[in-house]
Design a protein around this motif. Sequence first.
Motif, PDB file in Angstrom:
ATOM      1  N   UNK A 299     -57.036 -21.592  21.862  1.00  0.00           N
ATOM      2  CA  UNK A 299     -56.966 -21.276  23.437  1.00  0.00           C
ATOM      3  C   UNK A 299     -58.315 -20.930  24.094  1.00  0.00           C
ATOM      4  N   UNK A 300     -58.312 -20.807  25.338  1.00  0.00           N
ATOM      5  CA  UNK A 300     -59.521 -20.713  26.186  1.00  0.00           C
ATOM      6  C   UNK A 300     -60.154 -19.372  25.826  1.00  0.00           C
ATOM      7  N   UNK A 301     -59.555 -18.308  25.402  1.00  0.00           N
ATOM      8  CA  UNK A 301     -59.856 -16.913  25.147  1.00  0.00           C
ATOM      9  C   UNK A 301     -60.642 -17.159  23.840  1.00  0.00           C
ATOM     10  N   UNK A 302     -60.451 -17.947  22.857  1.00  0.00           N
ATOM     11  CA  UNK A 302     -60.830 -18.001  21.652  1.00  0.00           C
ATOM     12  C   UNK A 302     -62.167 -18.868  21.789  1.00  0.00           C
ATOM     13  N   UNK A 303     -62.185 -19.740  22.586  1.00  0.00           N
ATOM     14  CA  UNK A 303     -63.183 -20.449  22.887  1.00  0.00           C
ATOM     15  C   UNK A 303     -64.352 -19.660  23.461  1.00  0.00           C
ATOM     16  N   UNK A 304     -63.974 -18.880  24.397  1.00  0.00           N
ATOM     17  CA  UNK A 304     -65.008 -18.133  24.950  1.00  0.00           C
ATOM     18  C   UNK A 304     -65.650 -17.236  23.880  1.00  0.00           C
ATOM     19  N   UNK A 305     -64.666 -16.845  23.218  1.00  0.00           N
ATOM     20  CA  UNK A 305     -65.351 -15.923  22.085  1.00  0.00           C
ATOM     21  C   UNK A 305     -66.211 -16.587  21.034  1.00  0.00           C
ATOM     22  N   UNK A 306     -66.062 -17.548  20.701  1.00  0.00           N
ATOM     23  CA  UNK A 306     -66.920 -18.401  19.929  1.00  0.00           C
ATOM     24  C   UNK A 306     -68.262 -18.489  20.746  1.00  0.00           C
ATOM     25  N   UNK A 307     -68.113 -18.965  21.865  1.00  0.00           N
ATOM     26  CA  UNK A 307     -69.293 -19.155  22.768  1.00  0.00           C
ATOM     27  C   UNK A 307     -70.163 -17.839  22.851  1.00  0.00           C
ATOM     28  N   UNK A 308     -69.489 -16.641  22.854  1.00  0.00           N
ATOM     29  CA  UNK A 308     -70.161 -15.351  23.020  1.00  0.00           C
ATOM     30  C   UNK A 308     -70.724 -14.928  22.038  1.00  0.00           C
ATOM     31  N   UNK A 309     -70.171 -15.106  20.775  1.00  0.00           N
ATOM     32  CA  UNK A 309     -70.756 -14.808  19.397  1.00  0.00           C
ATOM     33  C   UNK A 309     -71.840 -15.530  19.110  1.00  0.00           C
ATOM     34  N   UNK A 310     -71.728 -17.067  19.086  1.00  0.00           N
ATOM     35  CA  UNK A 310     -72.867 -17.947  18.871  1.00  0.00           C
ATOM     36  C   UNK A 310     -74.130 -17.521  19.741  1.00  0.00           C
ATOM     37  N   UNK A 311     -73.971 -17.135  21.012  1.00  0.00           N
ATOM     38  CA  UNK A 311     -74.942 -16.882  21.812  1.00  0.00           C
ATOM     39  C   UNK A 311     -75.778 -15.394  21.398  1.00  0.00           C
ATOM     40  N   UNK A 312     -74.859 -14.590  21.017  1.00  0.00           N
ATOM     41  CA  UNK A 312     -75.546 -13.325  20.536  1.00  0.00           C
ATOM     42  C   UNK A 312     -76.204 -13.505  19.221  1.00  0.00           C
ATOM     43  N   UNK A 313     -75.664 -14.300  18.381  1.00  0.00           N
ATOM     44  CA  UNK A 313     -76.297 -14.644  17.268  1.00  0.00           C
ATOM     45  C   UNK A 313     -77.645 -15.251  17.556  1.00  0.00           C
TER      46      UNK A 313
END
Length: 444
Positions: A299-313
């Motif tokens: 989903x788009x929500x899961x996609x955004x979460x992946x982006x957010x988590x990797x950016x935070x890392x």
Amino acid sequence: MEWPAYLDEYQKLVIRMNTPRVVIDNAVCATATLVKVDSASREHGVLLEAVQVLNDLDLTVRKAYMSSDGRWFMDVFHVTDQFGHKLNDESVISYLEQSLDAGNPETNRDRGCEGLTALELTGPDRPGLLSEVFAVLAELECDVAGATVWTHRGRIACLIFVKDELTGAPIADAHRTRRIESRLRQVLNADGASCSAAVATAFFSHVDRRLHQLMLADLDYDHTSPASTPSAVSVQNWAERGYSIVNVQCRDRPKLLFDMVCTLTDMDFVVCHGTVDTAGDQTQQEFYIKHRDGSTIRSEAEKQRVIQCLQAAIERRASESTRLELCIKDRPRLLSEVTRTFRENGLLVIRAEVSTKGDMAADVFYVTGAAGQPADQRAIEAVRERIGSEWLRVKEEQCPRFRHKEESSSSSKRGDDAMGAGVGLFNLGSFVMRNLHNLGLIKS
């Protein structure tokens, strides 16, 4: 290799096929050492274990490709030491071979925390918090033998390893550990925000990975900060081939590949293929991933979460700061006194690595001004004068591992060197297609 007498030839063959084969070659590339690991099978997390070994040796991955989609896996890394040189130390090469060949988490586990009690803390960060934490531990007669502290977007995560100040033994008494947890929660919860302070009950094999997990669980990626940078991560689905493609483009830094693979693994993704290509101080990393059940991002929500988590890392270890190195004879309450001195001079500790070697404390602090601005040099000099300039030194941040721009123009030659050995990097799309075809997963 000595084989047990009860093994027949078929069993020996199976063991050979499933034991990672490690090749370390200094002749292939003029500017880096090639490390290749391959085997007939890969369990979830084995790629992370390999990258973790490189991470713990402070090796920089200049180029890499990883492939494990099918009946075989192969990972190839072009690495240098922290000064940008090829690996020439035979003891390092031998350790690397043994650690990667073992394919066993027990081999690569962090043994520095054995015989100690581990405390895990998460919560809202604020100026002076670390000095308060260490003061409470000193008051409770806990000797801090080691600690690693990360802060990000107004949150803090700590792993602190303590022992009894009088006996030097781990703190096992349940009543005492509950009291320690309660006092630390009071310090963390001064503003009524969510926090956690607990004695670690489950074994963890790697401090950096555990800190990523703590910050992920604390939802640090969901907090905004004025210092947050535009996202360096993009994600798209390649539906017809059954992959989600993650692309990372940002300034290179030590341990970045580990941080990316660690985050994807802990989000329960499998990295089927990946490449790393670094030029100058910039890096591009691309990963073809799936969920463990074989599905892509749903989903788009899961996609955004992946982006957010990797950016935070990416951001957790990328903050601009001044590095201070403390080497002094260890004593009770030392950390409490040092961090209080930082606070009194308007310095904020955004990361810390605390360790003891024999009777000496060997600590590293990354500091900024109280509002996150660059640290005032007068404040740093005041702190050094108070603690002792011979004990506390400013470590100039140098990046010898980053090639100068004029060297990046020779990247095509380096690519030619690697291609000559059959391990060159090229467009990942064609790389994936070729491997899928070779594995019989698609037709021409």
